[in-house]
Design a protein around this motif. Structure first.
Motif, PDB file in Angstrom:
ATOM      1  N   LEU A 186      58.551  40.491  71.802  1.00  0.00           N
ATOM      2  CA  LEU A 186      58.694  39.255  71.028  1.00  0.00           C
ATOM      3  C   LEU A 186      60.105  39.132  70.456  1.00  0.00           C
ATOM      4  O   LEU A 186      60.698  38.043  70.472  1.00  0.00           O
ATOM      5  CB  LEU A 186      57.658  39.219  69.903  1.00  0.00           C
ATOM      6  N   LEU A 187      60.645  40.238  69.955  1.00  0.00           N
ATOM      7  CA  LEU A 187      61.993  40.195  69.396  1.00  0.00           C
ATOM      8  C   LEU A 187      63.024  39.898  70.491  1.00  0.00           C
ATOM      9  O   LEU A 187      64.000  39.166  70.255  1.00  0.00           O
ATOM     10  CB  LEU A 187      62.305  41.529  68.716  1.00  0.00           C
ATOM     11  N   PHE A 188      62.809  40.425  71.677  1.00  0.00           N
ATOM     12  CA  PHE A 188      63.703  40.128  72.800  1.00  0.00           C
ATOM     13  C   PHE A 188      63.671  38.636  73.139  1.00  0.00           C
ATOM     14  O   PHE A 188      64.718  38.017  73.381  1.00  0.00           O
ATOM     15  CB  PHE A 188      63.306  40.960  74.020  1.00  0.00           C
ATOM     16  N   LEU A 189      62.486  38.053  73.162  1.00  0.00           N
ATOM     17  CA  LEU A 189      62.379  36.619  73.458  1.00  0.00           C
ATOM     18  C   LEU A 189      63.071  35.781  72.387  1.00  0.00           C
ATOM     19  O   LEU A 189      63.742  34.790  72.701  1.00  0.00           O
ATOM     20  CB  LEU A 189      60.906  36.216  73.583  1.00  0.00           C
ATOM     21  N   ARG A 190      62.914  36.170  71.134  1.00  0.00           N
ATOM     22  CA  ARG A 190      63.602  35.448  70.055  1.00  0.00           C
ATOM     23  C   ARG A 190      65.113  35.533  70.234  1.00  0.00           C
ATOM     24  O   ARG A 190      65.831  34.538  70.041  1.00  0.00           O
ATOM     25  CB  ARG A 190      63.185  36.020  68.704  1.00  0.00           C
ATOM     26  N   TRP A 191      65.604  36.703  70.589  1.00  0.00           N
ATOM     27  CA  TRP A 191      67.048  36.861  70.818  1.00  0.00           C
ATOM     28  C   TRP A 191      67.503  36.019  71.999  1.00  0.00           C
ATOM     29  O   TRP A 191      68.552  35.359  71.934  1.00  0.00           O
ATOM     30  CB  TRP A 191      67.351  38.345  71.070  1.00  0.00           C
ATOM     31  N   LEU A 192      66.723  36.022  73.058  1.00  0.00           N
ATOM     32  CA  LEU A 192      67.096  35.264  74.255  1.00  0.00           C
ATOM     33  C   LEU A 192      67.179  33.771  73.952  1.00  0.00           C
ATOM     34  O   LEU A 192      68.085  33.075  74.423  1.00  0.00           O
ATOM     35  CB  LEU A 192      66.080  35.528  75.369  1.00  0.00           C
ATOM     36  N   ASP A 205      49.495  34.784  77.114  1.00  0.00           N
ATOM     37  CA  ASP A 205      49.594  35.798  76.068  1.00  0.00           C
ATOM     38  C   ASP A 205      49.693  35.088  74.727  1.00  0.00           C
ATOM     39  O   ASP A 205      50.660  34.375  74.451  1.00  0.00           O
ATOM     40  CB  ASP A 205      50.828  36.674  76.305  1.00  0.00           C
ATOM     41  N   GLU A 206      48.704  35.280  73.882  1.00  0.00           N
ATOM     42  CA  GLU A 206      48.611  34.515  72.634  1.00  0.00           C
ATOM     43  C   GLU A 206      49.824  34.719  71.741  1.00  0.00           C
ATOM     44  O   GLU A 206      50.343  33.762  71.152  1.00  0.00           O
ATOM     45  CB  GLU A 206      47.337  34.901  71.886  1.00  0.00           C
ATOM     46  N   LYS A 207      50.312  35.963  71.616  1.00  0.00           N
ATOM     47  CA  LYS A 207      51.431  36.241  70.724  1.00  0.00           C
ATOM     48  C   LYS A 207      52.754  35.738  71.296  1.00  0.00           C
ATOM     49  O   LYS A 207      53.627  35.263  70.565  1.00  0.00           O
ATOM     50  CB  LYS A 207      51.520  37.741  70.447  1.00  0.00           C
ATOM     51  N   MET A 208      52.909  35.855  72.607  1.00  0.00           N
ATOM     52  CA  MET A 208      54.169  35.465  73.233  1.00  0.00           C
ATOM     53  C   MET A 208      54.248  33.976  73.517  1.00  0.00           C
ATOM     54  O   MET A 208      55.342  33.432  73.728  1.00  0.00           O
ATOM     55  CB  MET A 208      54.376  36.249  74.532  1.00  0.00           C
ATOM     56  N   CYS A 209      53.115  33.300  73.524  1.00  0.00           N
ATOM     57  CA  CYS A 209      53.060  31.897  73.948  1.00  0.00           C
ATOM     58  C   CYS A 209      54.041  30.992  73.194  1.00  0.00           C
ATOM     59  O   CYS A 209      54.744  30.199  73.821  1.00  0.00           O
ATOM     60  CB  CYS A 209      51.627  31.380  73.818  1.00  0.00           C
ATOM     61  N   PRO A 210      54.151  31.074  71.838  1.00  0.00           N
ATOM     62  CA  PRO A 210      55.098  30.179  71.154  1.00  0.00           C
ATOM     63  C   PRO A 210      56.534  30.346  71.628  1.00  0.00           C
ATOM     64  O   PRO A 210      57.257  29.355  71.805  1.00  0.00           O
ATOM     65  CB  PRO A 210      54.944  30.575  69.678  1.00  0.00           C
ATOM     66  N   TYR A 211      56.960  31.586  71.849  1.00  0.00           N
ATOM     67  CA  TYR A 211      58.341  31.837  72.252  1.00  0.00           C
ATOM     68  C   TYR A 211      58.545  31.554  73.735  1.00  0.00           C
ATOM     69  O   TYR A 211      59.624  31.094  74.145  1.00  0.00           O
ATOM     70  CB  TYR A 211      58.718  33.279  71.921  1.00  0.00           C
TER      71      TYR A 211
END
Length: 747
Positions: A153-159, A185-191
């Motif tokens: 999740l942190l990687f996606l936010r950085w990207l 993926d419920e947690k990753m879906c927003p990002y």
């Protein structure tokens, strides 16, 4: 230290700056810099310090890359030392492009515990660009699922945050389907939705329509804003495939993903710009230092979103009108001239972050020429989020009013260029005006109000008129005048942008025109109400009256000048204070306004009598009656000295003789004609001094007969054109004399 692509790759030293990197600000202005010369001119103790930091960074990256087995941070002084080196170098001057593939591989391969990986991810602050290859490698590690979900999740936010620092994105677009698969993926879906929103092109939307069932299935369990945002893009590109109804407006599509990186990137950028000219080349923007806190400053600059930075020198040597093929996109950072825009308008690739559009005239030209809804959708999302998060009077502990003013001015200039209001700006004003104190960013907010798009009468009354009226009544006279000027500009913008020129053969009224008439009529009535009250509150201030009459100068000509079948006279609370004012400028303006009302009403009557069906609107008899009442009062006041007897308006000046006699005023009937009127007294005195220099008593009774006509000519010579056209159009004797004089001059 070396970057390893294979065992046969020769070792090369790691450098922060590259010879091929250039100053994009100078490039946009047509200038160029010489990196080698800049380096020679800037050898100093700072350079030695950077060399030392580069050497330490090489050692740190080499150590991190060679670690094979999981290593704990606790009691490992070597790891702590190298980790601190990466963090300090990143925060002070940013990381060079070569470092990203190594660090991303280290973080996503699961070599270290989450504490170390988190610190490394937060240190990924770019000095210049981020190589696309390093991201492809990172995605391959992401697919291997070696790291924890929190690191993913942190990687996606950085990207998402550094998206516009990626040197080019073709390979990322090729991985579109891979990112799409993570939507479940419920947690990753927003990002993931946010990332796909930035990556989505028309072709990507079409190619993944078969997978839209995934999104539609998820929406059935909750209309999350991030899913709606992504689906709205697909709906624009393929409306026949996406038939689900989406909400019209959303306050925020995505959560703030910027974390610690944006402020750090801005700080590093500002620090490097202050060290050497060459350091300016490693950042994607102008040469002006930018704020650490404000997001829009960095995003108002066109990012190098799709171009290989190493080829910029070669790109600049190309023709200024080089045309790209239909299947090859033209990156906006290479767009420098209007001919270039015309040549490549079919394949222009907009930046994923839309803030840079606001400050680029060529991109604004494109928005005017090509009605691409996806561009507006992206811009509205970005701008709405900025306005919501940075509003000075809505966000606690946000004292940077000057920067917010600058941003509002940028938005206003873009609206003026586009000649239309932006929907997200309208939503921002409707949401925040009830909370506004009328002081913070006053001129900027009122300018934005002048570009509010046409809305329904009920919306504009509750969201604009009501909050403005509360501030209007309780604020200073200067604020009142500013509001009146804003509402006049709003009226003109509506008329200029929305009036539909209808052909005389139309037999039925267009509903759009009908809606425009209703909204404009409500605006004019609103100004009439607040103006009447304001004149009472400010004791008929001459200064305030000028702005009120300036508004009605636009209103009086709507039928002929804007082809709008609407004429609304000023209320009596405005007309009579203007008629009896102490200032000749306002009296002259009132005369001109009434002359234009007469011209418009005569034209409307002629069209009605000749049965012309241009607009199928008829003015009511009440409008003509009210105009005649006003004209009777003006002529009786300024010319025939019979205003107290013949003024038949219900709120007029008619008084019984018994009441008039109690005033004990001499020459009562002539008190307001063009000789005795308080606004004209100065002209009368000057005229008598010239016409009767021997008379020191200033006997105004001498102005009669032929001298009356001379006095009229004298008034006209003083620039009172409004008084001139009113008298010549409303007084039969003067009108006939003027026509005879004109005929004699022609002969």
């Amino acid at each position: 230290m070396q970057r390893r692509r294979s065992s046969k790759t020769p070792k090369q030293p790691l450098h922060v700056f590259h010879k091929s990197q250039t100053d994009l600000s100078a490039w946009r202005k047509g200038g160029r810099i010489n990196p080698e010369k800049s380096l020679q001119n800037n050898l100093s103790s700072n350079d030695q310090k950077y060399d030392s930091q580069e050497s330490s960074l090489e050692q740190a990256l080499s150590y991190l890359e060679k670690v094979q087995n999981p290593v704990a941070l606790k009691k490992n002084t070597v790891l702590q030392k190298h980790l601190a080196t990466v963090e300090s170098t990143a925060l002070q001057q940013g990381l060079p492009p070569e470092a990203f593939e190594i660090l991303l591989s280290v973080v996503l391969s699961g070599k270290f515990v989450d504490t170390v990986n988190t610190r490394l991810l937060k240190s990924l602050i770019p000095t210049s660009v981020i190589p696309e290859n390093s991201l492809v490698t990172a995605v391959s590690w992401l697919c291997a699922s070696k790291c924890s979900s929190s690191i993913q999740l942190l990687f996606l936010r950085w990207l998402i945050t550094v998206f516009d620092f990626i040197d080019h994105k073709e390979q990322l677009h090729a991985l579109y389907g891979f990112f799409f698969s993570f939507l479940q993926d419920e947690k990753m879906c927003p990002y993931i939705c946010h990332l796909l929103y930035l990556l989505t092109r028309k072709e990507s939307g079409e190619s993944h329509l078969c997978e839209l069932e995934t999104i539609l299935f998820l929406i059935l369990f909750g209309m999350q804003s991030y899913l709606q945002a992504l689906l709205s893009l697909y709906k624009l590109f393929c409306p026949e495939q996406v038939t689900i109804t989406l909400p019209g407006k959303m306050k925020t599509y995505f959560k703030n993903s910027e974390g610690p990186w944006k402020a750090a990137i801005a700080a590093v950028r500002q620090r490097n710009q202050g060290t050497s000219p060459l350091s300016q080349a490693v950042f994607l923007g102008t040469s002006q230092p930018q704020s650490r806190k404000r997001k829009w400053n960095a995003q108002l600059v066109i990012p190098a979103s799709s171009t290989n930075t190493n080829n910029l020198e070669e790109d600049r040597e190309k023709s200024s009108v080089e045309s790209y093929s239909a299947n090859e996109s033209f990156p906006v950072e290479q767009l420098r001239t209007f001919p270039q825009l015309l040549q490549n308008i079919h394949c222009l690739e907009f930046p994923s972050q839309m803030g840079s559009v606001l400050t680029n005239p060529l991109l604004l030209h494109y928005m005017n020429c090509v009605k691409d809804e996806s561009i507006y959708l992206r811009l509205y999302y970005w701008m709405g989020q900025m306005l919501q998060e940075e509003c000075t009077w809505c966000v606690v502990d946000n004292p940077n009013e000057e920067e917010f003013k600058s941003f509002l001015n940028t938005v206003y200039k873009a609206e003026c260029f586009l000649q239309e209001g932006l929907a997200d700006c309208e939503e921002f004003l409707y949401r925040t005006l009830p909370l506004w104190d009328g002081v913070c960013c006053r001129s900027e907010v009122l300018r934005l109000v002048s570009w509010i798009p046409l809305s329904s009468v009920s919306d504009i009354k509750s969201y604009l008129y009501d909050p403005l009226a509360q501030l209007f009544y309780t604020s200073s006279i200067y604020f009142k005048c500013s509001v009146l000027e804003t509402l006049k500009q709003l009226l003109q913008n509506w008329l200029n942008c929305n009036v539909i020129q209808m052909d005389s053969e139309f037999s039925s009224l267009n509903t759009t025109l009908s809606g425009l008439v209703n909204v404009v009529a409500e605006l004019v009535h609103f100004v009439g109400r607040i103006s009447t009250i304001a004149l009472r509150l400010e004791n008929n201030s001459t200064f305030l009256l000028y702005f009120i009459l300036d508004f009605y100068e636009t209103v009086c000509d709507m039928y002929l000048k804007y082809n709008l079948p609407l004429l609304i006279l000023p209320p009596a609370g405005v007309f009579y204070p203007a008629l009896l004012c102490m200032d000749s400028v306002n009296l002259n303006q009132l005369c001109y306004i009434m002359y234009r009302y007469r011209t418009n009403l005569v034209a409307a009557k002629e069209n009605e009598l000749s049965k012309k069906k241009i607009l199928q609107f008829k003015f009511s008899n009440q409008t003509y009656q009210e105009y005649n009442q006003y004209i009777t009062a003006m002529v009786g006041c300024l010319w025939t000295s019979s205003v107290f007897q013949k003024d038949i308006h219900p709120q007029g000046l008619r008084m019984d003789d018994e009441l008039l006699s109690k005033t004990a005023v001499k020459e009562l009937k002539t008190s307001f004609n063009i000789v005795y009127h308080p606004a004209m007294m100065g002209y009368s005195v000057h005229f008598l001094q010239q016409a009767c220099p021997d008379d020191t008593t200033f006997n105004f009774r001498l102005i009669k007969g032929k001298k009356w006509d001379w006095y009229l000519e004298y008034l006209y010579a003083q620039g009172l054109e409004g008084l001139k056209v009113f008298i010549e159009s409303s007084i039969s004797r003067v009108s006939q004399a003027a026509r005879s004089k004109a005929e004699n001059m022609q002969m």
